[in-house]
Write an enzyme that holds these catalytic residues in place. Structure first.
Site, short mmCIF file in Angstrom:
data_model
loop_
_atom_site.label_atom_id
_atom_site.label_comp_id
_atom_site.label_asym_id
_atom_site.label_seq_id
_atom_site.Cartn_x
_atom_site.Cartn_y
_atom_site.Cartn_z
N ASP A 10 -7.80 -12.75 -5.96
CA ASP A 10 -9.19 -12.57 -5.55
C ASP A 10 -9.65 -13.93 -4.99
O ASP A 10 -8.99 -14.95 -5.20
CB ASP A 10 -10.02 -12.17 -6.78
CG ASP A 10 -11.50 -12.10 -6.48
OD1 ASP A 10 -11.87 -11.48 -5.47
OD2 ASP A 10 -12.30 -12.67 -7.26
N LEU A 11 -10.75 -13.93 -4.27
CA LEU A 11 -11.24 -15.19 -3.67
C LEU A 11 -12.46 -15.75 -4.42
O LEU A 11 -12.41 -16.81 -5.03
CB LEU A 11 -11.61 -14.94 -2.20
CG LEU A 11 -12.30 -16.09 -1.49
CD1 LEU A 11 -11.35 -17.27 -1.27
CD2 LEU A 11 -12.88 -15.64 -0.14
N ASP A 12 -13.57 -14.99 -4.33
CA ASP A 12 -14.84 -15.47 -4.87
C ASP A 12 -14.75 -15.64 -6.39
O ASP A 12 -14.55 -14.66 -7.10
CB ASP A 12 -15.97 -14.48 -4.54
CG ASP A 12 -16.20 -14.34 -3.04
OD1 ASP A 12 -16.31 -15.36 -2.35
OD2 ASP A 12 -16.27 -13.19 -2.55
N THR A 18 -17.73 -19.54 -4.66
CA THR A 18 -18.64 -18.72 -3.85
C THR A 18 -19.37 -17.65 -4.67
O THR A 18 -20.40 -17.16 -4.22
CB THR A 18 -17.87 -18.06 -2.70
OG1 THR A 18 -16.59 -17.70 -3.19
CG2 THR A 18 -17.75 -18.98 -1.51
N LYS A 46 -19.98 -8.41 -9.18
CA LYS A 46 -18.78 -9.19 -8.82
C LYS A 46 -17.64 -8.26 -8.42
O LYS A 46 -17.32 -7.31 -9.15
CB LYS A 46 -18.36 -10.09 -9.99
CG LYS A 46 -19.28 -11.29 -10.16
CD LYS A 46 -18.72 -12.28 -11.18
CE LYS A 46 -19.63 -13.49 -11.27
NZ LYS A 46 -19.23 -14.36 -12.40
N SER A 117 -9.57 -9.75 -1.39
CA SER A 117 -11.01 -9.98 -1.64
C SER A 117 -11.82 -8.86 -0.99
O SER A 117 -11.48 -8.40 0.10
CB SER A 117 -11.43 -11.32 -1.03
OG SER A 117 -12.83 -11.44 -1.05
N ALA A 118 -12.90 -8.47 -1.66
CA ALA A 118 -13.81 -7.48 -1.08
C ALA A 118 -14.67 -8.09 0.02
O ALA A 118 -15.39 -7.38 0.72
CB ALA A 118 -14.72 -6.93 -2.18
N LYS A 148 -12.79 -2.20 -5.06
CA LYS A 148 -12.68 -2.43 -6.51
C LYS A 148 -13.83 -1.68 -7.19
O LYS A 148 -14.91 -1.63 -6.62
CB LYS A 148 -12.79 -3.94 -6.81
CG LYS A 148 -11.71 -4.76 -6.12
CD LYS A 148 -11.98 -6.26 -6.25
CE LYS A 148 -11.06 -7.05 -5.34
NZ LYS A 148 -11.26 -8.51 -5.40
N GLU A 172 -8.03 -12.48 -11.07
CA GLU A 172 -9.39 -11.99 -10.87
C GLU A 172 -10.39 -12.65 -11.82
O GLU A 172 -10.03 -13.05 -12.92
CB GLU A 172 -9.44 -10.49 -11.19
CG GLU A 172 -9.41 -9.59 -9.98
CD GLU A 172 -10.68 -9.66 -9.14
OE1 GLU A 172 -11.68 -10.24 -9.58
OE2 GLU A 172 -10.65 -9.13 -8.02
N ASP A 173 -11.65 -12.71 -11.39
CA ASP A 173 -12.71 -13.19 -12.29
C ASP A 173 -13.71 -12.08 -12.62
O ASP A 173 -14.62 -12.30 -13.42
CB ASP A 173 -13.48 -14.37 -11.67
CG ASP A 173 -14.32 -13.93 -10.48
OD1 ASP A 173 -13.81 -13.15 -9.65
OD2 ASP A 173 -15.49 -14.35 -10.39
C1 BG6 Z 1 -16.63 -10.06 -3.50
C2 BG6 Z 1 -17.71 -10.70 -4.33
O1 BG6 Z 1 -15.52 -10.89 -3.49
O2 BG6 Z 1 -17.06 -9.84 -2.17
C3 BG6 Z 1 -19.00 -9.91 -4.25
O3 BG6 Z 1 -17.28 -10.79 -5.68
C4 BG6 Z 1 -19.38 -9.70 -2.78
O4 BG6 Z 1 -20.00 -10.60 -4.94
C5 BG6 Z 1 -18.23 -9.03 -2.05
O5 BG6 Z 1 -20.54 -8.91 -2.67
C6 BG6 Z 1 -18.51 -8.79 -0.57
O6 BG6 Z 1 -18.63 -10.03 0.08
P1 BG6 Z 1 -19.19 -10.23 1.55
O7 BG6 Z 1 -18.90 -11.69 1.82
O8 BG6 Z 1 -18.42 -9.31 2.45
O9 BG6 Z 1 -20.64 -9.91 1.52
MG MG Z 2 -14.28 -12.67 -7.68
#
Ligand code: BG6
Ligand code: MG
Length: 223
Positions: A10-12, A18, A46, A117-118, A148, A172-173
């Site tokens: 995962d990224l964020d 972030t 998240k 990542s989403a 997710k 993942e977090d």
């Molecule tokens: C996920 C985050 O990685 O990405 C969420 O945990 C976030 O908080 C989602 O809403 C979508 O991100 P973005 O950058 O496409 O708005």
């Molecule tokens: Mg995350």
């Protein structure tokens, strides 16, 4: 040679902080709409896509049916503009401690690396951090039918790098993310508090990315 074939990240909140900027931007939007927003509620967002997050906030405020689809798209856009503005100074110094070493050492031992990542901002963030080249594949969230907590994005990440998801690790977090990793049949590494991550079902928990080393993964990984 490690027994696992790939690590899907995962990224964020795993690679960089972030998650906190998402929180700030959502809180601002929610406050403008007169909807209470705190860290506890933010946990539920998240790992969840931008539009789904907005929907959850509007539902919490009891106003989901007061906005048209177009108005919701505008609100989501406003949040994203603010979020991206918070990232303007992002640089390699914003990578969480230990993560770049981990990525480099995984590559050195022949482990494939994917990003699941989403976030639609993920490619831009990897570039700002200077680590795009360390990933064998970055999944576009639009590539998979279900976000997710569904396992789709993790399965896609592993398969895109030629790995068997059931012989892979997911990091993942988010509670929703751990659910997806587990349902993909992967070994789940949770970054966060032991209470939350163990309750979510993580096989291995680190509170700090400094502890997330290749040596630890190689020692703890179980199929
Ligand atoms: C996920 C985050 O990685 O990405 C969420 O945990 C976030 O908080 C989602 O809403 C979508 O991100 P973005 O950058 O496409 O708005
Ligand atoms: Mg995350």
């Amino acid at each position: 040679m490690a027994q696992y074939q790939s690590v899907v990240f995962d990224l964020d909140g795993v690679i960089t902080d972030t998650a906190h900027y998402h929180f700030l931007a959502w809180r601002n939007l929610a406050n403008k709409l007169g909807i209470a927003f705190d860290e506890a509620f933010n946990e539920e967002l998240k790992g969840i896509s931008r539009m789904e997050s907005l929907e959850k906030i509007l539902v919490k405020g009891g106003v989901a049916d007061q906005y048209t689809a177009e108005e919701k798209a505008v609100l989501a856009d406003q949040k994203n503009v603010e979020y991206v503005a918070l990232l303007v100074d992002m640089s390699p110094s914003d990578i969480f401690p230990g993560i770049e070493t981990l990525l480099t050492e995984l590559r050195a031992q022949g482990t494939k690396i994917a990003l699941a990542s989403a976030s639609k901002n993920a490619p831009m963030i990897l570039d700002a951090l200077g680590i795009t080249a360390l990933f064998d594949y970055v999944v576009d969230p639009d590539e998979v039918p279900n976000g997710k907590p569904a396992p789709d994005i993790f399965v896609r990440g592993a398969e895109a790098v030629g790995a068997d998801p059931k012989m892979s690790i997911g990091v993942e977090d988010a509670v929703a993310g751990i659910r997806g990793v587990l349902d993909a049949g992967m070994f789940a590494v949770g970054v966060g508090t032991p209470e939350q991550m163990e309750q979510a079902g993580a096989h291995l928990v680190v509170e700090d990315t400094t502890d997330l080393t290749v040596a630890l993964l190689n020692a703890k990984y179980q199929k």
